[in-house]
Design an enzyme around this catalytic site. Sequence first.
Site, short mmCIF file in Angstrom:
data_model
loop_
_atom_site.label_atom_id
_atom_site.label_comp_id
_atom_site.label_asym_id
_atom_site.label_seq_id
_atom_site.Cartn_x
_atom_site.Cartn_y
_atom_site.Cartn_z
N CYS A 13 0.83 -1.16 -0.03
CA CYS A 13 0.23 0.18 0.01
C CYS A 13 0.83 1.20 -0.04
CB CYS A 13 -0.85 0.10 1.18
SG CYS A 13 -0.30 0.73 2.79
N CYS A 16 1.60 2.98 3.14
CA CYS A 16 2.57 2.59 4.06
C CYS A 16 3.83 2.83 3.81
CB CYS A 16 2.52 1.04 4.12
SG CYS A 16 0.66 0.37 3.78
N ASP A 395 21.23 23.09 -29.39
CA ASP A 395 22.47 23.37 -30.00
C ASP A 395 22.53 22.92 -31.30
OD1 ASP A 395 25.15 23.90 -29.47
OD2 ASP A 395 25.52 21.71 -29.12
N ASP A 586 24.54 18.32 -26.70
CA ASP A 586 25.10 16.99 -26.86
C ASP A 586 26.11 16.86 -25.61
OD1 ASP A 586 27.06 18.63 -27.41
OD2 ASP A 586 27.63 17.66 -29.35
N ASP A 590 28.30 22.13 -23.49
CA ASP A 590 27.44 22.75 -23.12
C ASP A 590 26.56 22.20 -21.86
OD1 ASP A 590 26.19 20.79 -24.24
OD2 ASP A 590 24.98 21.67 -25.98
P1 ADP Z 1 27.97 24.14 -31.53
O1 ADP Z 1 27.51 25.29 -30.92
O2 ADP Z 1 27.55 24.15 -32.84
O3 ADP Z 1 27.66 23.00 -30.72
P2 ADP Z 1 30.65 24.41 -30.42
O4 ADP Z 1 30.40 25.42 -29.60
O5 ADP Z 1 31.07 23.02 -29.99
O6 ADP Z 1 29.67 24.36 -31.72
O7 ADP Z 1 31.87 24.84 -31.39
C1 ADP Z 1 32.09 25.87 -31.90
C2 ADP Z 1 33.09 26.04 -32.90
O8 ADP Z 1 34.21 26.14 -32.33
C3 ADP Z 1 33.11 25.08 -33.80
O9 ADP Z 1 32.16 25.28 -35.05
C4 ADP Z 1 34.77 24.98 -34.38
O10 ADP Z 1 34.64 25.94 -35.16
C5 ADP Z 1 35.19 25.48 -33.10
N1 ADP Z 1 35.60 24.23 -32.33
C6 ADP Z 1 35.22 23.50 -31.17
N2 ADP Z 1 35.97 22.74 -30.83
C7 ADP Z 1 36.86 22.55 -31.87
C8 ADP Z 1 37.99 21.38 -31.86
N3 ADP Z 1 38.11 20.50 -30.93
N4 ADP Z 1 38.82 21.53 -33.03
C9 ADP Z 1 38.61 22.45 -33.84
N5 ADP Z 1 37.70 23.48 -33.83
C10 ADP Z 1 36.79 23.43 -32.84
MG MG Z 2 28.06 21.40 -29.08
#
Ligand code: ADP
Ligand code: MG
Length: 689
Positions: A13, A16, A395, A586, A590
Amino acid sequence: MKNYRYTLKGLDCANCAQKIEDKIAQTDGYEQVNVNFSTSKLSFKTEKQNNVKEEIIEIIKSLEPEVEILDEDNTIQEHSERNNSDILRLILGIIIYALGIYLPFGKTFMICAIIISLIILLSRTAKKAFIQITKNKVLDENTLITISVIGACFVDKTMEGIMVIVLYEIGKILEAKAVSKTRKSISDLMDIKPEYANLKNGEEVEQVNPGDVKIGDIILVKTGEKIPLDGIVINGSAEIDNSALTGESALIKVEEKSKVLSGGINVQGLIEIKVEKIYENSTVSQILNLVENATDKKAKTETFVAKAAKIYTPIVLGFALIVAIFMPIIFKNVTYSQSIYKALIFLVISCPCSIAISVPLSYFSGIGKASRRGILIKGSDYLDGLKDIKQIIFDKTGTITTGNFLVSEINSLDDNYNKDEILNYFAMGEKFSNHPIAKSILKEIKDEIDTSEVEKFEEISGKGIKYQYQGKDIQIGNASLVELDGKLKESEGTTLYLKVENKIVGSITLIDEIKKDAKSTIKTLSKIGIKTKMLTGDKKEIANKIAKEVEINEIKSEMLPQDKYTELEKILEQRNEKNKVAYVGDGINDSPVLARADIGISMGGIGSSSAIEASDVVIMTDELEKITEAINISKKTNKIIKQNLTFAIGVKLLILILSLFGIADMWEAVFADVGTTLITIFNTIRILK
Ligand code: ADP
Ligand code: MG
């Protein structure tokens, strides 16, 4: 602080469950106490070292003497033994009563028989009522029933009194059956737990507990067996059915070097797997944990019902007293025996069982159903909240798009560096990054990458990466990272530049694909009145192009992770508290936004633990469609909870009114109570369909 978890057997229940939870929580030294009615699990934290289990057993026995405390792993069997003795008791009571009434042995014999049958029939309920009143000073439904039955005999309605307790007991037996059946159908949905692993030891193969397998061990999975641990295939090939994890029935082919996840079933083939995660960290055990604990966090409706139930019984008792005492005074034609009888009906009809049981079961069913469809919801609260989403922020990379970039161009901008060298510089750095871009670039490389001379790697969120190679400063990233001055021609796609010391020497352009279901999902969402918006760190041109294709109206581009956070804060400030805002990402750079949103939904990509941690809802298949599906499950669960509440309260009110006018009898009242409980439980099961 140590965490404890036990299974409570015979917990049938919901009230409980709440009582046990409250009592342990009030006891010194116990924190975060939770009794989960749907899973029959008790969990709490405590600093105490000694006699923890003994003390808990004592507390529980004082409340519910019939509940047994088992160690966590014991899944509960049907309470059949207990049910059987209850049924025997019931039959015995009825026979003795019938003998008393029908055998011609005079009045004394009849009265004795009735008293004996009452004692037999009432024993369990009256004992519970007594324990509640004396030990815990609470009045509950056991008290209501006991008073009604005994009261009925005093106002010369013995037959009715017997009827009440007989129906109530039958109801309890059916209820226990229905609850355990529901629990079973939910746990069948979650039947992904592997029982054993075939551990390879040289040439020998031994069946062991999945918990005993270590990283690096080799296990064998044959046709028809579950994959017990996450790992990588090193030999053989197979077709895997991951439907228990993702809800997708399409089979997945795996061969040497494929990653496989625990919980999948090998439908066809023989594979050897090198284990990469111990059982505790493997996908299957993470999912099971998540779902089992999900209903530990109670939704507002649930806490409300629990609180209401506590003050409810005293109020009803008070009301019944008023009816019993004052009706004859106000209405001259009502006798005391009639008014007391009406008051007793009142007590019977007011049992809160149906409500207390159906609400938690509904949430649990909703969460179970969602998990079966590849949607992990981390609490009843979030399941409840999904239906109130009015805005969703997406995103881009890995969310609206697949995140599987294709390299479309490699450009050399300096004669001293050829394309292979440029790619190699990219690869040496991206080897240390988890970003989808990094993974996609690495796919271009066939050979081993030598990273022995890479030093001081650093990831600049939303921009790119930095490292030192043979003492030289290397930067890889977007225009903003390498401080591109606009002289270079921009290509179509996401372009990343390579800067060695202070010179831009090359670039790679990647193209990402939009997810197949992106456009249709955005459309469905806007149809059901949800606003959508896309935030991205990528450049404006790409953001615009994608937004146009998926028909998202609002976008913001070139945002750093912290900009996304500020933007979300702004949105949260402007909206009405009731209109929930969800963020879909993802989990890569973020997490703070995922955590800050009312509901953070992550594209888990199966097995990515960072996403699972940061969000409230995890979509195992990365499909956007699942967002609408999750919202629908939330709506359906909510609808069924509302139906159940309306139905239960409605029936009760109806019988109450009828009884005041003298139309409904006591046994109709108890029939209504038992009936609503069963109907609400069956209605709840519809969530699973
Ligand atoms: P989103 O907002 O589309 O998820 P991110 O914030 O993850 O994109 O990344 C933004 C940009 O930063 C990417 O489009 C790329 O130009 C650059 N960037 C991020 N991480 C990397 C990496 N490991 N190598 C090369 N470029 C990167
Ligand atoms: Mg991203």
